[in-house]
Write a protein that holds these residues in place. Structure first.
Motif, PDB file in Angstrom:
ATOM      1  N   CYS A 299      16.825   3.830  75.425  1.00 20.89           N
ATOM      2  CA  CYS A 299      16.826   4.012  73.967  1.00 20.89           C
ATOM      3  C   CYS A 299      18.243   3.970  73.411  1.00 20.89           C
ATOM      4  CB  CYS A 299      16.147   5.338  73.609  1.00 20.89           C
ATOM      5  SG  CYS A 299      14.354   5.348  73.841  1.00 20.89           S
ATOM      6  N   GLU A 300      19.156   4.605  74.107  1.00 25.72           N
ATOM      7  CA  GLU A 300      20.552   4.615  73.657  1.00 25.72           C
ATOM      8  C   GLU A 300      21.120   3.200  73.643  1.00 25.72           C
ATOM      9  OE1 GLU A 300      24.864   6.392  75.152  1.00 25.72           O
ATOM     10  OE2 GLU A 300      22.999   7.372  75.796  1.00 25.72           O
ATOM     11  N   ARG A 301      20.846   2.449  74.690  1.00 30.29           N
ATOM     12  CA  ARG A 301      21.364   1.085  74.794  1.00 30.29           C
ATOM     13  C   ARG A 301      20.771   0.160  73.728  1.00 30.29           C
ATOM     14  NH1 ARG A 301      20.892  -0.017  81.342  1.00 30.29           N
ATOM     15  NH2 ARG A 301      22.725   1.197  81.978  1.00 30.29           N
ATOM     16  N   LEU A 302      19.503   0.372  73.410  1.00 29.15           N
ATOM     17  CA  LEU A 302      18.798  -0.548  72.512  1.00 29.15           C
ATOM     18  C   LEU A 302      18.717  -0.047  71.074  1.00 29.15           C
ATOM     19  CD1 LEU A 302      15.868  -1.511  74.918  1.00 29.15           C
ATOM     20  CD2 LEU A 302      17.828  -2.934  74.263  1.00 29.15           C
ATOM     21  N   GLY A 303      19.279   1.128  70.799  1.00 27.58           N
ATOM     22  CA  GLY A 303      19.228   1.670  69.455  1.00 27.58           C
ATOM     23  C   GLY A 303      17.832   2.115  69.058  1.00 27.58           C
ATOM     24  N   LEU A 304      17.085   2.655  70.016  1.00 25.34           N
ATOM     25  CA  LEU A 304      15.732   3.144  69.768  1.00 25.34           C
ATOM     26  C   LEU A 304      15.722   4.664  69.706  1.00 25.34           C
ATOM     27  CD1 LEU A 304      13.814   0.819  72.272  1.00 25.34           C
ATOM     28  CD2 LEU A 304      13.834   0.615  69.768  1.00 25.34           C
ATOM     29  N   GLU A 305      14.691   5.214  69.093  1.00 21.45           N
ATOM     30  CA  GLU A 305      14.540   6.663  69.014  1.00 21.45           C
ATOM     31  C   GLU A 305      13.757   7.167  70.233  1.00 21.45           C
ATOM     32  OE1 GLU A 305      13.291   8.216  65.174  1.00 21.45           O
ATOM     33  OE2 GLU A 305      13.809   6.295  64.243  1.00 21.45           O
TER      34      GLU A 305
ATOM     35  N   TYR B  19      -9.598  -4.005  75.878  1.00 23.29           N
ATOM     36  CA  TYR B  19      -9.474  -4.334  74.462  1.00 23.29           C
ATOM     37  C   TYR B  19      -8.158  -3.803  73.905  1.00 23.29           C
ATOM     38  CZ  TYR B  19     -10.833   0.551  73.897  1.00 23.29           C
ATOM     39  OH  TYR B  19     -10.868   1.928  73.982  1.00 23.29           O
ATOM     40  N   GLY B  20      -7.668  -4.474  72.895  1.00 25.01           N
ATOM     41  CA  GLY B  20      -6.435  -4.025  72.250  1.00 25.01           C
ATOM     42  C   GLY B  20      -5.976  -5.039  71.226  1.00 25.01           C
ATOM     43  N   ALA B  21      -5.338  -4.557  70.181  1.00 26.44           N
ATOM     44  CA  ALA B  21      -4.778  -5.444  69.160  1.00 26.44           C
ATOM     45  C   ALA B  21      -3.494  -6.066  69.689  1.00 26.44           C
ATOM     46  CB  ALA B  21      -4.481  -4.659  67.885  1.00 26.44           C
ATOM     47  N   PRO B  22      -3.191  -7.302  69.327  1.00 26.96           N
ATOM     48  CA  PRO B  22      -1.876  -7.854  69.688  1.00 26.96           C
ATOM     49  C   PRO B  22      -0.787  -6.904  69.216  1.00 26.96           C
ATOM     50  CG  PRO B  22      -3.276  -9.548  68.738  1.00 26.96           C
ATOM     51  CD  PRO B  22      -4.007  -8.245  68.545  1.00 26.96           C
ATOM     52  N   ILE B  23       0.201  -6.681  70.058  1.00 25.93           N
ATOM     53  CA  ILE B  23       1.206  -5.674  69.751  1.00 25.93           C
ATOM     54  C   ILE B  23       1.912  -5.951  68.423  1.00 25.93           C
ATOM     55  CG2 ILE B  23       3.124  -6.778  71.000  1.00 25.93           C
ATOM     56  CD1 ILE B  23       3.853  -3.955  72.009  1.00 25.93           C
ATOM     57  N   GLU B  24       2.063  -7.243  68.089  1.00 27.98           N
ATOM     58  CA  GLU B  24       2.673  -7.596  66.806  1.00 27.98           C
ATOM     59  C   GLU B  24       1.851  -7.035  65.646  1.00 27.98           C
ATOM     60  OE1 GLU B  24       3.532 -11.026  69.697  1.00 27.98           O
ATOM     61  OE2 GLU B  24       1.859  -9.680  69.217  1.00 27.98           O
ATOM     62  N   LYS B  25       0.517  -7.071  65.789  1.00 28.84           N
ATOM     63  CA  LYS B  25      -0.368  -6.565  64.730  1.00 28.84           C
ATOM     64  C   LYS B  25      -0.249  -5.045  64.627  1.00 28.84           C
ATOM     65  CE  LYS B  25      -3.559  -6.888  61.568  1.00 28.84           C
ATOM     66  NZ  LYS B  25      -3.276  -7.525  60.257  1.00 28.84           N
ATOM     67  N   SER B  26      -0.177  -4.379  65.768  1.00 26.27           N
ATOM     68  CA  SER B  26      -0.038  -2.919  65.754  1.00 26.27           C
ATOM     69  C   SER B  26       1.259  -2.507  65.063  1.00 26.27           C
ATOM     70  CB  SER B  26      -0.064  -2.380  67.186  1.00 26.27           C
ATOM     71  OG  SER B  26      -1.290  -2.670  67.812  1.00 26.27           O
ATOM     72  N   PHE B  27       2.347  -3.181  65.418  1.00 30.12           N
ATOM     73  CA  PHE B  27       3.626  -2.888  64.760  1.00 30.12           C
ATOM     74  C   PHE B  27       3.531  -3.147  63.253  1.00 30.12           C
ATOM     75  CE2 PHE B  27       6.160  -3.943  68.861  1.00 30.12           C
ATOM     76  CZ  PHE B  27       5.941  -2.664  69.334  1.00 30.12           C
TER      77      PHE B  27
ATOM     78  N   GLY C  89       9.537  -5.076  66.672  1.00 33.95           N
ATOM     79  CA  GLY C  89       9.407  -3.978  65.719  1.00 33.95           C
ATOM     80  C   GLY C  89       9.321  -2.582  66.309  1.00 33.95           C
ATOM     81  N   LEU C  90       9.528  -2.438  67.609  1.00 32.77           N
ATOM     82  CA  LEU C  90       9.480  -1.117  68.231  1.00 32.77           C
ATOM     83  C   LEU C  90      10.599  -0.219  67.696  1.00 32.77           C
ATOM     84  CD1 LEU C  90       8.044   0.533  70.541  1.00 32.77           C
ATOM     85  CD2 LEU C  90       9.942  -0.176  72.006  1.00 32.77           C
ATOM     86  N   ASP C  91      10.250   1.035  67.371  1.00 30.46           N
ATOM     87  CA  ASP C  91      11.242   1.998  66.870  1.00 30.46           C
ATOM     88  C   ASP C  91      11.690   2.994  67.927  1.00 30.46           C
ATOM     89  OD1 ASP C  91      11.405   1.339  63.965  1.00 30.46           O
ATOM     90  OD2 ASP C  91       9.268   1.799  64.038  1.00 30.46           O
ATOM     91  N   GLY C  92      10.859   3.238  68.944  1.00 28.50           N
ATOM     92  CA  GLY C  92      11.231   4.250  69.921  1.00 28.50           C
ATOM     93  C   GLY C  92      10.325   4.250  71.135  1.00 28.50           C
ATOM     94  N   ILE C  93      10.651   5.112  72.077  1.00 26.28           N
ATOM     95  CA  ILE C  93       9.941   5.215  73.348  1.00 26.28           C
ATOM     96  C   ILE C  93       9.610   6.675  73.626  1.00 26.28           C
ATOM     97  CG2 ILE C  93      10.146   4.899  75.862  1.00 26.28           C
ATOM     98  CD1 ILE C  93      12.046   2.564  75.298  1.00 26.28           C
ATOM     99  N   GLU C  94       8.421   6.918  74.146  1.00 23.06           N
ATOM    100  CA  GLU C  94       8.014   8.256  74.567  1.00 23.06           C
ATOM    101  C   GLU C  94       8.661   8.543  75.930  1.00 23.06           C
ATOM    102  OE1 GLU C  94       3.869  10.589  74.235  1.00 23.06           O
ATOM    103  OE2 GLU C  94       3.814   8.952  75.681  1.00 23.06           O
TER     104      GLU C  94
ATOM    105  N   LYS D 286      13.270  -4.600  75.346  1.00 20.63           N
ATOM    106  CA  LYS D 286      14.058  -5.490  74.486  1.00 20.63           C
ATOM    107  C   LYS D 286      13.139  -6.403  73.676  1.00 20.63           C
ATOM    108  CE  LYS D 286      17.800  -7.471  76.015  1.00 20.63           C
ATOM    109  NZ  LYS D 286      18.716  -8.260  76.893  1.00 20.63           N
ATOM    110  N   GLN D 287      12.116  -6.927  74.318  1.00 20.41           N
ATOM    111  CA  GLN D 287      11.174  -7.800  73.617  1.00 20.41           C
ATOM    112  C   GLN D 287      10.440  -7.033  72.524  1.00 20.41           C
ATOM    113  OE1 GLN D 287       8.812  -9.082  76.952  1.00 20.41           O
ATOM    114  NE2 GLN D 287      10.151 -10.810  77.432  1.00 20.41           N
ATOM    115  N   MET D 288      10.034  -5.808  72.839  1.00 21.30           N
ATOM    116  CA  MET D 288       9.327  -4.989  71.849  1.00 21.30           C
ATOM    117  C   MET D 288      10.238  -4.617  70.688  1.00 21.30           C
ATOM    118  SD  MET D 288       6.965  -2.382  74.082  1.00 21.30           S
ATOM    119  CE  MET D 288       5.594  -2.955  75.087  1.00 21.30           C
ATOM    120  N   LYS D 289      11.499  -4.355  70.975  1.00 17.32           N
ATOM    121  CA  LYS D 289      12.454  -4.020  69.904  1.00 17.32           C
ATOM    122  C   LYS D 289      12.537  -5.166  68.896  1.00 17.32           C
ATOM    123  CE  LYS D 289      16.051  -2.285  67.674  1.00 17.32           C
ATOM    124  NZ  LYS D 289      17.404  -2.238  68.237  1.00 17.32           N
ATOM    125  N   VAL D 290      12.582  -6.392  69.381  1.00 18.76           N
ATOM    126  CA  VAL D 290      12.623  -7.558  68.489  1.00 18.76           C
ATOM    127  C   VAL D 290      11.357  -7.629  67.635  1.00 18.76           C
ATOM    128  CG1 VAL D 290      12.632 -10.078  68.424  1.00 18.76           C
ATOM    129  CG2 VAL D 290      14.145  -8.882  70.005  1.00 18.76           C
TER     130      VAL D 290
END
Length: 266
Positions: free
Chosen positions: A234-240, A167-175, A211-216, A205-209
């Motif tokens: 993260c550095e390449r994609l401008g993520l935290e 189970y899980g919400a569509p990632i777009e909904k979570s964002f 709405g992803l802000d960062g990576i653990e 890259k797909q997640m960044k588009v």
């Protein structure tokens, strides 16, 4: 700096109360923490209240069960408004799904094997809103079906052999709900997706588009080399960059209590 931005309490599948988590942070000199229970924010107020008057920085958080196509992923939300109606609606729905999955697993694979009933599970988990494998184990531990939490890992492996999380919400909904509640969205434990480096970078890259802000980047299962790779992504994609240990208390023995480094979440 000692920090842990990935901790679970007894409100989901951890064994510590939110207040105990802050007590552990005080005891071990951890300066910054976030409570990120699975699909619930019920323990966040108590967690933050327990840190008042201390030097510990707390962040309101959550770990949302999500899916990207057929793949289950976990999204960490930080700095969220825990009263946001749309966020709570989604979390309540996912908690109900988690409980349905747990009861299904119990009735199909656990009940007969361990000669145990759902009524016994409920008796030891009164007032619990969400049910997880740890809820089953805790009840059976109380009634002598197990000898200690060191047996929990094998119990989980037994259950997952038959039925893993589906189970899980569509990632777009979570964002969407994280953003609407004023928070930032981070991908938890990317290594657990079990992808090649090229596949990882493509999905980042797909997640960044979306709405992803960062990576653990920092996580117990990540080697130093892998953590460096995630930082580079993260550095390449401008993520935290974030980090945490996925603390579950007795339900995940040998997990480090904190990460030591230079990450400071805002």
């Amino acid at each position: 700096m000692k920090y842990n931005y990935h901790m679970h309490s007894c409100y989901s599948d951890g064994t510590n109360t939110p207040e105990e988590l802050i007590g552990l942070a005080i005891e071990h000199g951890i300066q910054s923490v976030a409570l990120t229970d699975h699909d619930t924010v019920e323990g966040v107020e108590a967690f933050m209240a327990a840190a008042e008057g201390t030097d510990i920085k707390t962040l309101p958080g959550v770990e949302i069960s999500s899916c990207m196509g057929p793949k289950i992923v976990h999204i960490l939300g930080y700095g969220i408004d825990i009263k946001n109606a749309e966020l709570l609606k989604l979390l309540n729905s996912l908690t109900a799904e988690a409980s349905e999955y747990t009861k299904y697993t119990f009735e199909k694979y656990v009940s007969k094997k361990f000669d145990y009933s759902w009524e016994q599970v409920l008796r030891h988990n009164q007032n619990r809103k969400g049910f997880y494998l740890s809820s089953l184990f805790y009840a059976m531990l109380q009634d002598g079906r197990f000898n200690g939490w060191d047996q929990y890992r094998d119990f989980v492996a037994y259950c997952f052999h038959f039925s893993g999380q589906s189970y899980g919400a569509p990632i777009e909904k979570s964002f969407e709900v994280i953003k609407k509640s004023g928070g930032k969205a981070f991908l938890a434990h990317p290594k657990l997706m079990k992808l090649s480096l090229d596949e990882e970078y493509k999905i980042f890259k797909q997640m960044k588009v979306l709405g992803l802000d960062g990576i653990e980047a920092y996580y117990p299962a990540h080697s130093p080399k892998e953590s460096n790779w995630y930082e580079l992504c993260c550095e390449r994609l401008g993520l935290e960059v974030s980090g945490g240990t996925d603390w579950h208390g007795m339900a995940r023995l040998n997990t480090p209590l904190y990460v030591d480094g230079n990450i400071q979440m805002n």
